[in-house]
Design a protein around this motif. Structure first.
Motif, PDB file in Angstrom:
ATOM      1  N   THR A 181      25.008  11.751  62.755  1.00 57.22           N
ATOM      2  CA  THR A 181      25.211  11.714  64.204  1.00 57.22           C
ATOM      3  C   THR A 181      24.358  10.681  64.908  1.00 57.22           C
ATOM      4  OG1 THR A 181      23.600  13.489  64.484  1.00 57.22           O
ATOM      5  CG2 THR A 181      25.933  14.120  64.367  1.00 57.22           C
ATOM      6  N   ALA A 182      23.340  10.153  64.249  1.00 55.25           N
ATOM      7  CA  ALA A 182      22.481   9.166  64.903  1.00 55.25           C
ATOM      8  C   ALA A 182      21.787   8.326  63.844  1.00 55.25           C
ATOM      9  CB  ALA A 182      21.443   9.846  65.777  1.00 55.25           C
ATOM     10  N   ILE A 183      21.470   7.096  64.245  1.00 57.85           N
ATOM     11  CA  ILE A 183      20.677   6.207  63.411  1.00 57.85           C
ATOM     12  C   ILE A 183      19.560   5.681  64.285  1.00 57.85           C
ATOM     13  CG2 ILE A 183      20.632   4.067  62.079  1.00 57.85           C
ATOM     14  CD1 ILE A 183      23.612   4.460  61.519  1.00 57.85           C
TER      15      ILE A 183
ATOM     16  N   SER B 207      18.164   4.661  47.440  1.00 60.81           N
ATOM     17  CA  SER B 207      17.268   4.640  46.282  1.00 60.81           C
ATOM     18  C   SER B 207      15.815   4.890  46.678  1.00 60.81           C
ATOM     19  CB  SER B 207      17.393   3.317  45.533  1.00 60.81           C
ATOM     20  OG  SER B 207      16.993   2.244  46.369  1.00 60.81           O
ATOM     21  N   ASP B 208      15.407   4.404  47.830  1.00 59.22           N
ATOM     22  CA  ASP B 208      14.036   4.598  48.291  1.00 59.22           C
ATOM     23  C   ASP B 208      13.958   5.590  49.441  1.00 59.22           C
ATOM     24  OD1 ASP B 208      13.269   2.648  46.482  1.00 59.22           O
ATOM     25  OD2 ASP B 208      13.539   1.037  47.935  1.00 59.22           O
ATOM     26  N   ALA B 209      14.986   6.376  49.616  1.00 58.17           N
ATOM     27  CA  ALA B 209      15.073   7.249  50.786  1.00 58.17           C
ATOM     28  C   ALA B 209      14.248   8.519  50.613  1.00 58.17           C
ATOM     29  CB  ALA B 209      16.521   7.621  51.056  1.00 58.17           C
ATOM     30  N   ARG B 210      13.703   8.957  51.743  1.00 62.59           N
ATOM     31  CA  ARG B 210      13.072  10.276  51.829  1.00 62.59           C
ATOM     32  C   ARG B 210      14.008  11.152  52.647  1.00 62.59           C
ATOM     33  NH1 ARG B 210       9.189   7.075  53.893  1.00 62.59           N
ATOM     34  NH2 ARG B 210       9.191   8.237  55.837  1.00 62.59           N
ATOM     35  N   MET B 211      14.223  12.365  52.192  1.00 62.87           N
ATOM     36  CA  MET B 211      15.147  13.267  52.877  1.00 62.87           C
ATOM     37  C   MET B 211      14.471  14.596  53.126  1.00 62.87           C
ATOM     38  SD  MET B 211      18.641  12.768  50.741  1.00 62.87           S
ATOM     39  CE  MET B 211      19.008  11.227  49.946  1.00 62.87           C
ATOM     40  N   GLY B 212      14.785  15.186  54.275  1.00 63.79           N
ATOM     41  CA  GLY B 212      14.244  16.503  54.560  1.00 63.79           C
ATOM     42  C   GLY B 212      14.681  17.031  55.907  1.00 63.79           C
ATOM     43  N   TYR B 213      14.525  18.337  56.044  1.00 64.13           N
ATOM     44  CA  TYR B 213      14.860  19.004  57.301  1.00 64.13           C
ATOM     45  C   TYR B 213      13.802  18.685  58.351  1.00 64.13           C
ATOM     46  CZ  TYR B 213      18.409  22.164  55.366  1.00 64.13           C
ATOM     47  OH  TYR B 213      19.541  22.688  54.810  1.00 64.13           O
TER      48      TYR B 213
ATOM     49  N   PHE C 269      18.663  17.112  59.932  1.00 60.80           N
ATOM     50  CA  PHE C 269      18.219  16.654  58.625  1.00 60.80           C
ATOM     51  C   PHE C 269      18.096  15.139  58.703  1.00 60.80           C
ATOM     52  CE2 PHE C 269      18.941  15.354  54.199  1.00 60.80           C
ATOM     53  CZ  PHE C 269      18.159  16.267  53.504  1.00 60.80           C
ATOM     54  N   VAL C 270      17.000  14.582  58.223  1.00 57.32           N
ATOM     55  CA  VAL C 270      16.760  13.146  58.369  1.00 57.32           C
ATOM     56  C   VAL C 270      16.617  12.491  56.996  1.00 57.32           C
ATOM     57  CG1 VAL C 270      15.216  11.400  59.321  1.00 57.32           C
ATOM     58  CG2 VAL C 270      15.663  13.481  60.606  1.00 57.32           C
ATOM     59  N   VAL C 271      17.344  11.379  56.832  1.00 61.40           N
ATOM     60  CA  VAL C 271      17.234  10.525  55.655  1.00 61.40           C
ATOM     61  C   VAL C 271      16.547   9.253  56.123  1.00 61.40           C
ATOM     62  CG1 VAL C 271      18.471   9.288  53.855  1.00 61.40           C
ATOM     63  CG2 VAL C 271      19.370  11.467  54.698  1.00 61.40           C
ATOM     64  N   THR C 272      15.363   8.969  55.596  1.00 62.05           N
ATOM     65  CA  THR C 272      14.594   7.790  56.001  1.00 62.05           C
ATOM     66  C   THR C 272      14.691   6.732  54.914  1.00 62.05           C
ATOM     67  OG1 THR C 272      13.067   9.190  57.236  1.00 62.05           O
ATOM     68  CG2 THR C 272      12.321   6.966  56.710  1.00 62.05           C
ATOM     69  N   VAL C 273      15.156   5.539  55.318  1.00 62.03           N
ATOM     70  CA  VAL C 273      15.334   4.414  54.405  1.00 62.03           C
ATOM     71  C   VAL C 273      14.369   3.311  54.823  1.00 62.03           C
ATOM     72  CG1 VAL C 273      16.964   2.688  53.561  1.00 62.03           C
ATOM     73  CG2 VAL C 273      17.753   4.989  54.061  1.00 62.03           C
ATOM     74  N   THR C 274      13.697   2.707  53.851  1.00 57.23           N
ATOM     75  CA  THR C 274      12.771   1.616  54.118  1.00 57.23           C
ATOM     76  C   THR C 274      13.431   0.297  53.745  1.00 57.23           C
ATOM     77  OG1 THR C 274      10.943   3.096  53.574  1.00 57.23           O
ATOM     78  CG2 THR C 274      10.457   0.740  53.637  1.00 57.23           C
TER      79      THR C 274
ATOM     80  N   VAL D 118      20.202  10.411  60.886  1.00 55.80           N
ATOM     81  CA  VAL D 118      20.098  11.804  61.305  1.00 55.80           C
ATOM     82  C   VAL D 118      21.425  12.514  61.057  1.00 55.80           C
ATOM     83  CG1 VAL D 118      19.629  13.350  63.243  1.00 55.80           C
ATOM     84  CG2 VAL D 118      18.408  11.169  63.061  1.00 55.80           C
ATOM     85  N   LEU D 119      21.355  13.566  60.259  1.00 63.75           N
ATOM     86  CA  LEU D 119      22.514  14.423  60.032  1.00 63.75           C
ATOM     87  C   LEU D 119      22.316  15.682  60.868  1.00 63.75           C
ATOM     88  CD1 LEU D 119      21.972  13.512  56.529  1.00 63.75           C
ATOM     89  CD2 LEU D 119      24.357  13.822  57.091  1.00 63.75           C
ATOM     90  N   SER D 120      23.383  16.112  61.526  1.00 60.23           N
ATOM     91  CA  SER D 120      23.323  17.322  62.341  1.00 60.23           C
ATOM     92  C   SER D 120      24.327  18.333  61.815  1.00 60.23           C
ATOM     93  CB  SER D 120      23.641  16.995  63.801  1.00 60.23           C
ATOM     94  OG  SER D 120      22.694  16.100  64.315  1.00 60.23           O
TER      95      SER D 120
END
Length: 189
Positions: A183-185, A145-151, A157-162, A172-174
């Motif tokens: 693939t990574a957190i 809900s509060d995530a920022r997503m971008g390449y 591709f990174v989804v940032t959650v606060t 981290v999506l690869s």
């Protein structure tokens, strides 16, 4: 001949649109799988071994730094390092379940000892909530809900959650061929 060019151009645009939108679609599929507690779909979208390895490296370095065992002159540093490794493995057993991944994605901290196959709680089961109170069910944070997503790059591709305290975790999506996988957190350590 002109119709063939337009159809071909339309197909190329659709394919390019899919390639660009694919990580957003994967993030949605992960969110949906977590909400439905669908571990089969989640297993298809998450490379648990690489996520586990990324978390293990972060947690080991954090624990070693906290214990001060990176000092090679300390005779107890080897003991501290082995104990830290055991602690981290136990922690990762908590994180590397669908329930642990769900809590991380919601910006929550997974609690140790949560069984992997626990059924979802009904609103009345949560602590401090009256099961007879149907007007005010407890709020559950919506996934991403509060995530920022971008390449970050064409293959990353990174989804940032606060979380509740304002700390950020990166999911981290690869790119894997035409598909994307978690693939990574990167935890807010």
């Amino acid at each position: 001949m002109r119709k063939i060019k337009y159809v071909l151009l339309l197909l190329i645009l659709c394919a390019a649109g899919y390639v660009v939108a694919a990580p957003w679609l994967t993030a949605y599929r992960i969110s949906d799988a977590v909400d439905r507690h669908d571990s089969v779909v989640l297993a298809e979208l998450v490379e648990f071994d690489s996520v586990r390895q990324s978390l293990k490296q972060q947690l080991n370095s954090r624990v070693l730094r906290e214990l001060g065992t990176d000092n090679k002159q300390n005779p107890f540093s080897a003991l501290g390092a082995s104990l830290a490794n055991i602690m981290v493995d136990g922690l990762l057993d908590t994180y590397m379940t669908p329930a642990g991944i769900e809590r991380l994605m919601r910006g929550e901290t997974p609690a140790p000892g949560i069984p992997e196959s626990s059924p979802p709680q009904s609103p009345g089961d949560e602590a401090g909530h009256d099961p007879n109170d149907t007007k005010n069910p407890p709020e559950r944070k919506t996934l991403f809900s509060d995530a920022r997503m971008g390449y970050q790059t064409l293959d990353r591709f990174v989804v940032t959650v606060t979380d509740e305290k304002g700390r950020e975790a990166d999911f981290v999506l690869s790119r894997r061929g035409l598909d994307w996988k978690l693939t990574a957190i990167a935890l807010p350590l």
